[in-house]
Design a protein around this motif. Structure first.
Motif, PDB file in Angstrom:
ATOM      1  N   UNK A  12       1.322   2.598  -8.257  1.00 45.69           N
ATOM      2  CA  UNK A  12       2.036   2.460  -6.960  1.00 45.69           C
ATOM      3  C   UNK A  12       3.294   3.298  -7.059  1.00 45.69           C
ATOM      4  N   UNK A  13       3.894   3.454  -8.403  1.00 46.62           N
ATOM      5  CA  UNK A  13       5.574   4.080  -8.186  1.00 46.62           C
ATOM      6  C   UNK A  13       5.226   5.544  -9.037  1.00 46.62           C
ATOM      7  N   UNK A  14       4.390   5.700  -9.739  1.00 41.65           N
ATOM      8  CA  UNK A  14       4.478   7.135 -10.630  1.00 41.65           C
ATOM      9  C   UNK A  14       3.314   7.799 -10.933  1.00 41.65           C
ATOM     10  N   UNK A  15       1.950   7.245 -10.467  1.00 38.98           N
ATOM     11  CA  UNK A  15       0.904   7.968 -10.646  1.00 38.98           C
ATOM     12  C   UNK A  15       0.644   9.162  -9.947  1.00 38.98           C
ATOM     13  N   UNK A  16       1.402   9.244  -8.483  1.00 43.11           N
ATOM     14  CA  UNK A  16       0.894  10.249  -7.618  1.00 43.11           C
ATOM     15  C   UNK A  16       1.106   9.454  -6.315  1.00 43.11           C
ATOM     16  N   UNK A  17       1.235  10.700  -5.027  1.00 37.73           N
ATOM     17  CA  UNK A  17       1.427  10.054  -3.674  1.00 37.73           C
ATOM     18  C   UNK A  17       0.191  10.648  -2.959  1.00 37.73           C
ATOM     19  N   UNK A  37      -2.292   2.692   6.844  1.00 36.33           N
ATOM     20  CA  UNK A  37      -1.146   2.689   7.389  1.00 36.33           C
ATOM     21  C   UNK A  37       0.096   2.301   6.692  1.00 36.33           C
ATOM     22  N   UNK A  38      -0.129   1.195   5.902  1.00 37.26           N
ATOM     23  CA  UNK A  38       0.812   0.457   4.791  1.00 37.26           C
ATOM     24  C   UNK A  38       1.130   1.669   3.936  1.00 37.26           C
ATOM     25  N   UNK A  39       0.140   2.189   3.242  1.00 31.74           N
ATOM     26  CA  UNK A  39       0.504   3.068   2.325  1.00 31.74           C
ATOM     27  C   UNK A  39       1.268   4.148   2.761  1.00 31.74           C
ATOM     28  N   UNK A  40       0.838   5.102   3.962  1.00 34.02           N
ATOM     29  CA  UNK A  40       1.638   6.112   4.397  1.00 34.02           C
ATOM     30  C   UNK A  40       3.133   5.555   4.907  1.00 34.02           C
ATOM     31  N   UNK A  41       3.374   4.235   5.360  1.00 36.45           N
ATOM     32  CA  UNK A  41       4.839   3.948   5.410  1.00 36.45           C
ATOM     33  C   UNK A  41       5.434   3.992   4.089  1.00 36.45           C
ATOM     34  N   UNK A 129      -0.634  -5.091  -0.356  1.00 36.89           N
ATOM     35  CA  UNK A 129       0.000  -6.772  -0.744  1.00 36.89           C
ATOM     36  C   UNK A 129       0.765  -6.419  -1.904  1.00 36.89           C
ATOM     37  N   UNK A 130       0.567  -5.539  -2.829  1.00 38.77           N
ATOM     38  CA  UNK A 130       1.105  -5.264  -3.948  1.00 38.77           C
ATOM     39  C   UNK A 130       2.541  -4.440  -3.776  1.00 38.77           C
ATOM     40  N   UNK A 131       2.504  -3.513  -2.956  1.00 39.79           N
ATOM     41  CA  UNK A 131       3.783  -2.547  -2.645  1.00 39.79           C
ATOM     42  C   UNK A 131       5.039  -3.262  -2.355  1.00 39.79           C
ATOM     43  N   UNK A 132       4.897  -4.160  -1.235  1.00 38.78           N
ATOM     44  CA  UNK A 132       6.170  -4.956  -0.954  1.00 38.78           C
ATOM     45  C   UNK A 132       6.442  -5.753  -1.940  1.00 38.78           C
ATOM     46  N   UNK A 133       5.880  -6.221  -2.946  1.00 35.67           N
ATOM     47  CA  UNK A 133       6.158  -7.102  -4.029  1.00 35.67           C
ATOM     48  C   UNK A 133       6.946  -6.349  -5.056  1.00 35.67           C
ATOM     49  N   UNK A 134       7.003  -5.095  -5.165  1.00 41.06           N
ATOM     50  CA  UNK A 134       7.657  -4.142  -6.382  1.00 41.06           C
ATOM     51  C   UNK A 134       9.071  -4.711  -6.426  1.00 41.06           C
TER      52      UNK A 134
END
Length: 135
Positions: A12-17, A37-41, A129-134
């Motif tokens: 989620x943070x360093x593999x690529x966008x 949509x969440x991934x884009x945000x 679900x995982x992104x906001x938990x970072x």
């Protein structure tokens, strides 16, 4: 255990966008639509991959991973478990860095093959679900 917190964080943070979302169509009632949509945000470029090759969330769609004319970092898989292994193999073939099988998408042999090919992989989890938990 299909995903440790370290692998989830890395993807989620360093593999690529650039995330190819397999199974993403213009159908707003499908989970893929909302997750994309969440991934884009959170700053990810979402590339729809669906037989209809529809444009979704402002991004051109492709009928298959092989048709995408630029590098893909992560392949996010929303197809059923019976088809997911083929998608994971395609992700390896196109040079993706990671594969993410969504909640309920499980294929142990595909997981082993994908990891053996050197890709990071998460299975049966949801990045939205995982992104906001970072934190």
């Amino acid at each position: 255990m299909y995903a440790d917190d370290e692998t989830i964080r890395k993807i989620l943070t360093s593999t690529g966008d650039t995330w190819a979302v397999v199974g993403l169509s213009g159908n707003r009632s499908r989970a893929a639509y909302g997750v994309a949509a969440v991934l884009q945000r959170f700053g990810k470029r979402v590339v729809p991959v669906h037989p209809k090759a529809e444009s979704v969330h402002g991004e051109k769609g492709y009928a298959s991973l092989a048709e995408i004319p630029f590098p893909v970092d992560v392949v996010d898989v929303f197809v059923n478990s019976e088809l997911a292994g083929m998608v994971a193999d395609e992700a390896v073939a196109i040079g993706a860095k990671a594969v993410w099988f969504q909640l309920g998408v499980i294929d142990d042999r595909a997981y082993e093959r994908t990891r053996a090919a050197g890709l990071d992989m998460v299975m049966d989890r949801c990045p939205a679900i995982e992104i906001p938990l970072l934190g």
